[in-house]
Enzyme design. Sequence first.
Site, PDB file in Angstrom:
ATOM      1  CG  ASP A 192      42.281  43.778  54.631  1.00 38.73           C
ATOM      2  OD1 ASP A 192      42.174  42.611  54.489  1.00 38.73           O
ATOM      3  OD2 ASP A 192      42.739  44.157  53.579  1.00 38.73           O
ATOM      4  CG  HIS A 265      39.700  42.640  52.453  1.00 37.76           C
ATOM      5  ND1 HIS A 265      40.954  41.338  52.338  1.00 37.76           N
ATOM      6  CD2 HIS A 265      38.838  42.369  51.370  1.00 37.76           C
ATOM      7  CE1 HIS A 265      40.451  41.247  51.227  1.00 37.76           C
ATOM      8  NE2 HIS A 265      39.405  42.106  50.033  1.00 37.76           N
ATOM      9  CD  GLU A 328      39.451  41.385  46.946  1.00 41.95           C
ATOM     10  OE1 GLU A 328      40.232  40.894  46.029  1.00 41.95           O
ATOM     11  OE2 GLU A 328      40.332  41.104  47.885  1.00 41.95           O
TER      12      GLU A 328
HETATM   13  C1  ACM Z   1      40.378  45.513  46.661  1.00 38.59           C
HETATM   14  O1  ACM Z   1      41.299  46.069  46.094  1.00 38.59           O
HETATM   15  N1  ACM Z   1      40.252  45.003  46.831  1.00 38.59           N
HETATM   16  C2  ACM Z   1      39.819  47.000  47.014  1.00 38.59           C
END
Ligand code: ACM
Length: 763
Positions: A192, A265, A328
């Site tokens: 991440d 991420h 995201e």
């Molecule tokens: C997430 O909670 N962004 C998968």
Amino acid sequence: MSRNFINTLVFLLFLIGNYNFLFSQNTVTKQSPIVPNPSVYIATGEDFNLDNELLINTTNLPLEIQNYLTIEFRKLYGISLRYTTSKGQLNFKTFRNVPKDSYSINVADDITITYSSEQSCFYAVNSFLQLVKQNQDSFVIPKCFVDDAPKFEWRGMHLDVSRHFFSVDEVKRYIDLMAFYKFNKFHWHLTDDQGWRIEIKQFPKLTEIGAWRDSTVIGHANSKPNQYSKGKYGGFYTQAQIKDIVKYATDRYISVIPEIEMPGHARAALAAYPEYSCTGLKHGVEGLWGVFDDIYCSKMETIDFNKKILDEVLSLFPSEYIHIGGDEAPKTRWKECENCQKVMKENGLKDEHALQSYFIKQIDVYLTSKGRKLIGWDEILEGGLSPNATVMSWQGESGGLEAAKQKHAVVMSPSSHCYFDHYQASSSTEPLAIGGFLTLEKVYSFDPIPKELNIQDRVYILGGQANVWTEYIPNIKQLEYMAFPRMLAMSQALWTTQKPTYVDFEKELVVHQFKLLDRLKVNYSKAIMYPKIDYLRTKNGIGIVVHSIVADEKFELEKVEKPSFNNHTVTIHNQITQKDTLYFDRTRKSNFTKISTITVKAETLKKALRFEINSNSTIGLPVNLITKPNPKFNNRENLALFDGVRGSRPWKGDEWLGFDVDTIQFELDLLKSSKIKKMNIGFLMAKSSWIYLPQHVEISVSKDNANWTALPKADATEYFTQKVNKKARYIKVQIIADHKIPEGQPGEGFHPWTFIDEVEVIK
Ligand code: ACM
Ligand code: ZN
């Protein structure tokens, strides 16, 4: 003959085989102490006594499971096991023609475990471990018959090791606890923005640079200005350690699904290899929690880089599924990147969402060619789902519903029921968490099959999963606190076909399962036993009743700060019981705008609950909510705005009402006309949770409910206040929110949330 019919027949024959046991005694049926609850549990009321040793016949007992049983039995009860190859006190039989993963346990004068596969033998052994109870100095097992099989094939727990790192031993403990409650998929979130945690030999900088951050935000990321602790933080797993963990999990019949995040991420990877970003600019590994604009560039070099990483990942993880994230990923950089725009043009892609789909498709084709299956968060639906992709639905159920309709496999993990990083109690005793509110009861109510899903599409729902994101979980103790006992409720949702009522489940936890967790030294939350508060609307205000599931619990009012409590309206005892009510009366001027801090301490747990009541002149006022809040955030719907409890910041617990529509309207009747000085409305701003300030507020007032005076339209602020200076009895409030979250902001394109609490009319 249908398979179900054959199974039933086999089961009946099995019962007849146990006829002597079942019907020769006064059979009683009780709720099973085993969690997740088995399909059948029949207990006689008598006990099988365990001596200091238990003699086990190892015929038909796989060696790995024998080792597991020995270690766990000693760990839990300090009892040694002895082994024989002839008749023992505990004997194992295989019984192949029963449903996959099914087993039974028969505890009579001796004990027989019957199973259909090694895996189900392991499940039986874990159930058996949970049957043991302490009776003063000795241990007993209830004489009973258990028959069991799981409901869903995907029973997942996730762990984020990027935001905070967990050692090999800590990960193994997590796996042990998963196994004990019959989870079978460990979703390991390895990469991440805040840290890359897996050694990749072709790209050593991923761990040399990407595994370490120089600073970490202190407190909540929404508390501005952010402050940082200095000091290098990080860690990673070598490939040898990963193999060791995968074997450890496999020995417990748990498949490890690695998650390698792309295209978003990816800040830790890009700190090591900035050439795979759009700008090429070097940024450090991120120390703040959130969503960041710098993501992987979608050029071919990046796709190749990720394929090479996946080559090594595949050699370490034999799992059928490989998680590639996909969530995201802001499109800010892609819009301005020559390379990305070129890929779009060359491939006839209409926008950046199609480009995201194109990116994922390359990876899907690659994983499929290697005999694996791609799984990703529901954003992989954006711009079209790749042909072989499985969807993990986290933004509610809609992504999963859509994927199942498109005949794709789905794992349900909606944040409303499955995010164990959310608060589990509204108590002031809770440690800092990301936000949200997910009680044990709500987890218990989780059903991975959405109600709207057609019967024929239900086969696409593989099961469900709980996720533990660790921004606010810095160590294993806190991890256990957030995961337990919610993990037990999740195991019920994913395994059990015959779920007891929540109240019965809660009782069983307190009576038996909490003792097992104590034996396992798990730092579980006892929130369900804390004092809880019910708010009642009374004629002239509110009443507060304190209660607990602990029978005859007594509470002490430890501290009552600053209120000029009026003895006519507020009754204070030193000791209060579940029957006492504390009254707050809006008609008594002496209480107005005084903040009362009240601390209630429960005798049993010595836990104190602190709450503040802002006793103003509108407390308990009836409100007509013309616009209803979303059921996800509607706690105390009819009272929340006027209960005297101001929604806390950062967002914590359940005090706020949440709306996801453009226009929010409510009306008030003050019951008589009086001069109003001003009106206060609290709004929440928590961008990372997609909670934004609305645009503006329009207030109208009237003396007679016929002639209305509109006050000037005013911009919304977090602590909104508007001067009224008019005599009025009726008030109408209209709040206008944005329709869509703007580009470049967390949750872009979705409807923003408007969170409201508290409303105060100041006279
Ligand atoms: C997430 O909670 N962004 C998968
Ligand atoms: Zn680019």
